[in-house]
Design a protein around this motif. Structure first.
Motif, PDB file in Angstrom:
ATOM      1  N   ASN A  70       0.789  -1.230   0.000  1.00 17.26           N
ATOM      2  CA  ASN A  70       0.000   0.000   0.000  1.00 17.26           C
ATOM      3  C   ASN A  70       0.822   1.281   0.000  1.00 17.26           C
ATOM      4  O   ASN A  70       0.275   2.364   0.209  1.00 17.26           O
ATOM      5  N   CYS A  71       2.114   1.204  -0.221  1.00 15.77           N
ATOM      6  CA  CYS A  71       2.895   2.433  -0.221  1.00 15.77           C
ATOM      7  C   CYS A  71       2.665   3.199  -1.516  1.00 15.77           C
ATOM      8  O   CYS A  71       2.364   2.626  -2.565  1.00 15.77           O
ATOM      9  N   GLY A  72       2.809   4.494  -1.437  1.00 16.82           N
ATOM     10  CA  GLY A  72       2.692   5.355  -2.595  1.00 16.82           C
ATOM     11  C   GLY A  72       3.560   6.580  -2.429  1.00 16.82           C
ATOM     12  O   GLY A  72       4.001   6.920  -1.323  1.00 16.82           O
ATOM     13  N   LEU A  73       3.822   7.266  -3.549  1.00 17.06           N
ATOM     14  CA  LEU A  73       4.624   8.478  -3.561  1.00 17.06           C
ATOM     15  C   LEU A  73       3.966   9.498  -4.477  1.00 17.06           C
ATOM     16  O   LEU A  73       3.377   9.136  -5.497  1.00 17.06           O
ATOM     17  N   VAL A  74       4.077  10.775  -4.125  1.00 10.34           N
ATOM     18  CA  VAL A  74       3.613  11.853  -4.998  1.00 10.34           C
ATOM     19  C   VAL A  74       4.719  12.885  -5.123  1.00 10.34           C
ATOM     20  O   VAL A  74       5.535  13.064  -4.212  1.00 10.34           O
ATOM     21  N   THR A  75       4.754  13.569  -6.263  1.00  8.06           N
ATOM     22  CA  THR A  75       5.726  14.627  -6.508  1.00  8.06           C
ATOM     23  C   THR A  75       5.052  15.786  -7.217  1.00  8.06           C
ATOM     24  O   THR A  75       4.115  15.584  -8.000  1.00  8.06           O
ATOM     25  N   SER A  76       5.520  16.995  -6.952  1.00 10.24           N
ATOM     26  CA  SER A  76       5.039  18.171  -7.667  1.00 10.24           C
ATOM     27  C   SER A  76       6.193  18.960  -8.276  1.00 10.24           C
ATOM     28  O   SER A  76       6.008  20.101  -8.696  1.00 10.24           O
ATOM     29  N   ASP A  77       7.375  18.360  -8.319  1.00 11.60           N
ATOM     30  CA  ASP A  77       8.514  19.030  -8.954  1.00 11.60           C
ATOM     31  C   ASP A  77       9.165  18.141 -10.014  1.00 11.60           C
ATOM     32  O   ASP A  77      10.371  18.197 -10.239  1.00 11.60           O
ATOM     33  N   GLY A  78       8.370  17.323 -10.652  1.00 13.84           N
ATOM     34  CA  GLY A  78       8.861  16.510 -11.750  1.00 13.84           C
ATOM     35  C   GLY A  78       9.562  15.238 -11.360  1.00 13.84           C
ATOM     36  O   GLY A  78      10.077  14.526 -12.229  1.00 13.84           O
ATOM     37  N   GLY A  79       9.607  14.923 -10.062  1.00 11.07           N
ATOM     38  CA  GLY A  79      10.249  13.692  -9.621  1.00 11.07           C
ATOM     39  C   GLY A  79      11.557  13.871  -8.908  1.00 11.07           C
ATOM     40  O   GLY A  79      12.220  12.904  -8.541  1.00 11.07           O
ATOM     41  N   LEU A  80      11.958  15.124  -8.665  1.00  8.45           N
ATOM     42  CA  LEU A  80      13.202  15.377  -7.938  1.00  8.45           C
ATOM     43  C   LEU A  80      13.044  15.082  -6.455  1.00  8.45           C
ATOM     44  O   LEU A  80      13.953  14.555  -5.813  1.00  8.45           O
ATOM     45  N   THR A  81      11.865  15.403  -5.899  1.00  2.97           N
ATOM     46  CA  THR A  81      11.562  15.073  -4.503  1.00  2.97           C
ATOM     47  C   THR A  81      10.164  14.463  -4.440  1.00  2.97           C
ATOM     48  O   THR A  81       9.285  14.786  -5.247  1.00  2.97           O
ATOM     49  N   TRP A  82       9.946  13.602  -3.439  1.00  2.00           N
ATOM     50  CA  TRP A  82       8.693  12.857  -3.308  1.00  2.00           C
ATOM     51  C   TRP A  82       8.191  12.922  -1.869  1.00  2.00           C
ATOM     52  O   TRP A  82       8.972  13.113  -0.935  1.00  2.00           O
ATOM     53  N   THR A  83       6.888  12.722  -1.729  1.00  2.00           N
ATOM     54  CA  THR A  83       6.251  12.615  -0.418  1.00  2.00           C
ATOM     55  C   THR A  83       5.537  11.274  -0.341  1.00  2.00           C
ATOM     56  O   THR A  83       4.827  10.888  -1.281  1.00  2.00           O
ATOM     57  N   GLU A  84       5.702  10.570   0.759  1.00  7.67           N
ATOM     58  CA  GLU A  84       5.077   9.264   0.930  1.00  7.67           C
ATOM     59  C   GLU A  84       3.594   9.402   1.284  1.00  7.67           C
ATOM     60  O   GLU A  84       3.210  10.295   2.041  1.00  7.67           O
ATOM     61  N   ILE A  85       2.763   8.519   0.739  1.00  6.11           N
ATOM     62  CA  ILE A  85       1.350   8.440   1.072  1.00  6.11           C
ATOM     63  C   ILE A  85       0.969   6.968   1.239  1.00  6.11           C
ATOM     64  O   ILE A  85       1.710   6.071   0.818  1.00  6.11           O
ATOM     65  N   ASP A  86      -0.192   6.733   1.844  1.00  4.38           N
ATOM     66  CA  ASP A  86      -0.779   5.395   1.904  1.00  4.38           C
ATOM     67  C   ASP A  86      -1.814   5.282   0.790  1.00  4.38           C
ATOM     68  O   ASP A  86      -2.694   6.137   0.655  1.00  4.38           O
TER      69      ASP A  86
ATOM     70  N   ARG B 262      -5.161  13.849  -4.474  1.00  6.10           N
ATOM     71  CA  ARG B 262      -3.717  13.550  -4.419  1.00  6.10           C
ATOM     72  C   ARG B 262      -3.383  12.438  -3.441  1.00  6.10           C
ATOM     73  O   ARG B 262      -2.350  12.436  -2.794  1.00  6.10           O
ATOM     74  N   GLY B 263      -4.272  11.447  -3.353  1.00  6.23           N
ATOM     75  CA  GLY B 263      -3.985  10.261  -2.569  1.00  6.23           C
ATOM     76  C   GLY B 263      -4.358  10.333  -1.118  1.00  6.23           C
ATOM     77  O   GLY B 263      -4.082   9.389  -0.360  1.00  6.23           O
ATOM     78  N   ALA B 264      -5.022  11.409  -0.679  1.00  7.22           N
ATOM     79  CA  ALA B 264      -5.421  11.504   0.722  1.00  7.22           C
ATOM     80  C   ALA B 264      -6.520  10.507   1.057  1.00  7.22           C
ATOM     81  O   ALA B 264      -6.516   9.891   2.127  1.00  7.22           O
ATOM     82  N   THR B 265      -7.478  10.318   0.148  1.00 10.22           N
ATOM     83  CA  THR B 265      -8.555   9.347   0.324  1.00 10.22           C
ATOM     84  C   THR B 265      -8.753   8.595  -0.978  1.00 10.22           C
ATOM     85  O   THR B 265      -8.449   9.097  -2.062  1.00 10.22           O
ATOM     86  N   TRP B 266      -9.307   7.379  -0.849  1.00  8.86           N
ATOM     87  CA  TRP B 266      -9.489   6.506  -2.011  1.00  8.86           C
ATOM     88  C   TRP B 266     -10.877   5.876  -1.995  1.00  8.86           C
ATOM     89  O   TRP B 266     -11.420   5.578  -0.928  1.00  8.86           O
ATOM     90  N   VAL B 267     -11.432   5.663  -3.195  1.00  5.78           N
ATOM     91  CA  VAL B 267     -12.695   4.937  -3.332  1.00  5.78           C
ATOM     92  C   VAL B 267     -12.481   3.801  -4.335  1.00  5.78           C
ATOM     93  O   VAL B 267     -11.671   3.911  -5.257  1.00  5.78           O
ATOM     94  N   GLU B 268     -13.199   2.719  -4.127  1.00  2.74           N
ATOM     95  CA  GLU B 268     -13.108   1.576  -5.028  1.00  2.74           C
ATOM     96  C   GLU B 268     -14.092   1.732  -6.178  1.00  2.74           C
ATOM     97  O   GLU B 268     -15.234   2.161  -5.993  1.00  2.74           O
ATOM     98  N   LEU B 269     -13.628   1.392  -7.393  1.00  3.55           N
ATOM     99  CA  LEU B 269     -14.497   1.217  -8.548  1.00  3.55           C
ATOM    100  C   LEU B 269     -14.658  -0.294  -8.695  1.00  3.55           C
ATOM    101  O   LEU B 269     -13.840  -0.946  -9.349  1.00  3.55           O
ATOM    102  N   PRO B 270     -15.670  -0.884  -8.084  1.00  6.41           N
ATOM    103  CA  PRO B 270     -15.683  -2.332  -7.834  1.00  6.41           C
ATOM    104  C   PRO B 270     -15.890  -3.212  -9.059  1.00  6.41           C
ATOM    105  O   PRO B 270     -15.607  -4.406  -8.998  1.00  6.41           O
ATOM    106  N   ALA B 271     -16.389  -2.666 -10.150  1.00 10.53           N
ATOM    107  CA  ALA B 271     -16.789  -3.519 -11.275  1.00 10.53           C
ATOM    108  C   ALA B 271     -15.630  -4.340 -11.835  1.00 10.53           C
ATOM    109  O   ALA B 271     -15.809  -5.505 -12.207  1.00 10.53           O
ATOM    110  N   LEU B 272     -14.439  -3.758 -11.911  1.00 14.89           N
ATOM    111  CA  LEU B 272     -13.313  -4.513 -12.462  1.00 14.89           C
ATOM    112  C   LEU B 272     -12.915  -5.643 -11.521  1.00 14.89           C
ATOM    113  O   LEU B 272     -12.604  -6.756 -11.976  1.00 14.89           O
ATOM    114  N   GLY B 273     -12.909  -5.389 -10.222  1.00 13.55           N
ATOM    115  CA  GLY B 273     -12.615  -6.450  -9.273  1.00 13.55           C
ATOM    116  C   GLY B 273     -13.610  -7.583  -9.347  1.00 13.55           C
ATOM    117  O   GLY B 273     -13.252  -8.759  -9.226  1.00 13.55           O
ATOM    118  N   GLU B 274     -14.878  -7.244  -9.550  1.00 16.49           N
ATOM    119  CA  GLU B 274     -15.934  -8.255  -9.624  1.00 16.49           C
ATOM    120  C   GLU B 274     -15.896  -9.039 -10.935  1.00 16.49           C
ATOM    121  O   GLU B 274     -16.544 -10.099 -11.038  1.00 16.49           O
TER     122      GLU B 274
END
Length: 326
Positions: free
Chosen positions: A55-71, A104-116
């Motif tokens: 469940n790890c994730g990363l986001v960047t707003s400077d093209g990939g030079l620096t990143w911030t971790e998210i869940d 930007r990854g703070a919250t997530w919702v499932e689009l269940p149809a593909l999983g089903e």
């Protein structure tokens, strides 16, 4: 709020330095922690998203030079295989099902149809537009025309036929590539669609499991195999010609090109580059700890490579000219 306020200053300092063309190369990016990235994508020159194991994730707003971790979808407790940045705020991630974030990854919702829909893990997706998507799920291909609310099976699973990459060299021509390794040997798989993913034709590939692929045009593609080297097709996958060994004689996990410049991410932790259609390769960077590099993004500004245990590389050539120009 994401801790990215220092990124523009960092970038400005780099741009102010008296760089020369010969010094350009690769920089280990900051802020990736120990995230093992499986997929990285950019929506524009500055905004990117990476999804990874546990469940790890990363986001960047400077093209990939620096990143911030998210869940990423932390309530599911799964390792992700696919990530897509639709815009600066909207991300998609997948494993057994498909998830979306619009903040930007703070919250997530499932689009269940593909999983089903069944079929196993989601390995890759192609977003043609806001409504029309194609997904590899296990050894199957599924398509949607309503933004993921419902899915149609376009290619059913077949014994010993597996795929893990989708490529769309033009609006109608799509390829799915991959394969499996059995005790009896390697098997490679190539599918081609001429109608934007609605129907598929299984092509013959006899050179082992395909680990990485990229296409220059509807008929011209290059693949890297597990142990038999690299092959090229000039006729849409009907025939394949061996063009050489993999760089470093190690399996490649991703292969991308931008113009005439080719990039290869390797299991051994090295980033290789070619300017002659993958015939010869130069070493751009090798991780001292030999952490595998799993994925590349050539969308956006700088080329970015990412892999295990926080290894993210930024192609700093872009800092020598205009950051907004790929």
């Amino acid at each position: 709020m994401l801790a990215t306020s220092a990124a523009p200053l960092t970038l400005a300092l780099f741009l102010a330095l008296p760089f020369t063309a010969g010094a350009a190369g690769w920089l280990p990016a900051d802020g990736a922690g120990v995230c093992s990235v499986t997929d990285v994508d950019f929506s524009d020159a500055r905004h990117g998203f990476a999804a990874g194991a546990f469940n790890c994730g990363l986001v960047t707003s400077d093209g990939g030079l620096t990143w911030t971790e998210i869940d990423v979808v932390p309530q599911q407790g799964q390792s992700l295989l696919f990530g897509h940045a639709a815009d600066a705020d909207t991300f998609y991630a997948a494993r057994q099902s498909l998830y979306r974030s619009t903040d930007r990854g703070a919250t997530w919702v499932e689009l269940p149809a593909l999983g089903e829909a069944g079929g196993g893990s989601v390995f890759d997706m192609h977003f043609a537009d806001a409504q029309h998507w194609v997904a590899i799920k296990g050894g199957q291909i599924h398509v949607t025309a309503d933004g993921g609310d419902s899915w149609t099976l376009a290619f059913p699973g077949k014994f010993n036929i597996n795929f893990d990459e989708l490529h769309a060299p033009d609006a109608n021509i799509l390829y799915a590539t991959g394969g499996i390794i059995r005790s009896s040997g390697e098997l490679g798989s190539v599918l081609r669609s001429d109608d934007a993913g609605a129907t598929w034709t299984l092509l013959t590939f006899t050179h082992g499991k395909i680990n990485a692929t990229d296409f220059l045009s509807a008929d011209h593609g290059i693949v890297s195999t597990q142990s038999q080297g690299m092959f090229e097709t000039l006729d849409g996958g009907q025939t394949w010609t061996r063009i050489g060994d993999t760089p470093g004689d190690t399996p490649l996990l991703d292969l991308r090109h931008r113009g005439t410049h080719w990039y290869a991410a390797s299991y051994g932790g090295c980033l290789y580059e070619s300017v002659d259609l993958a015939r010869t390769w130069q070493t751009g960077y090798c991780d001292p700890a030999e952490r595998p590099l799993a994925t590349l993004s050539v969308r956006g500004g700088a080329v970015v490579a990412a892999g295990n245990d926080g290894l993210v590389l930024f192609e700093d050539r872009i800092l020598y000219a205009d950051f907004e120009t790929p």
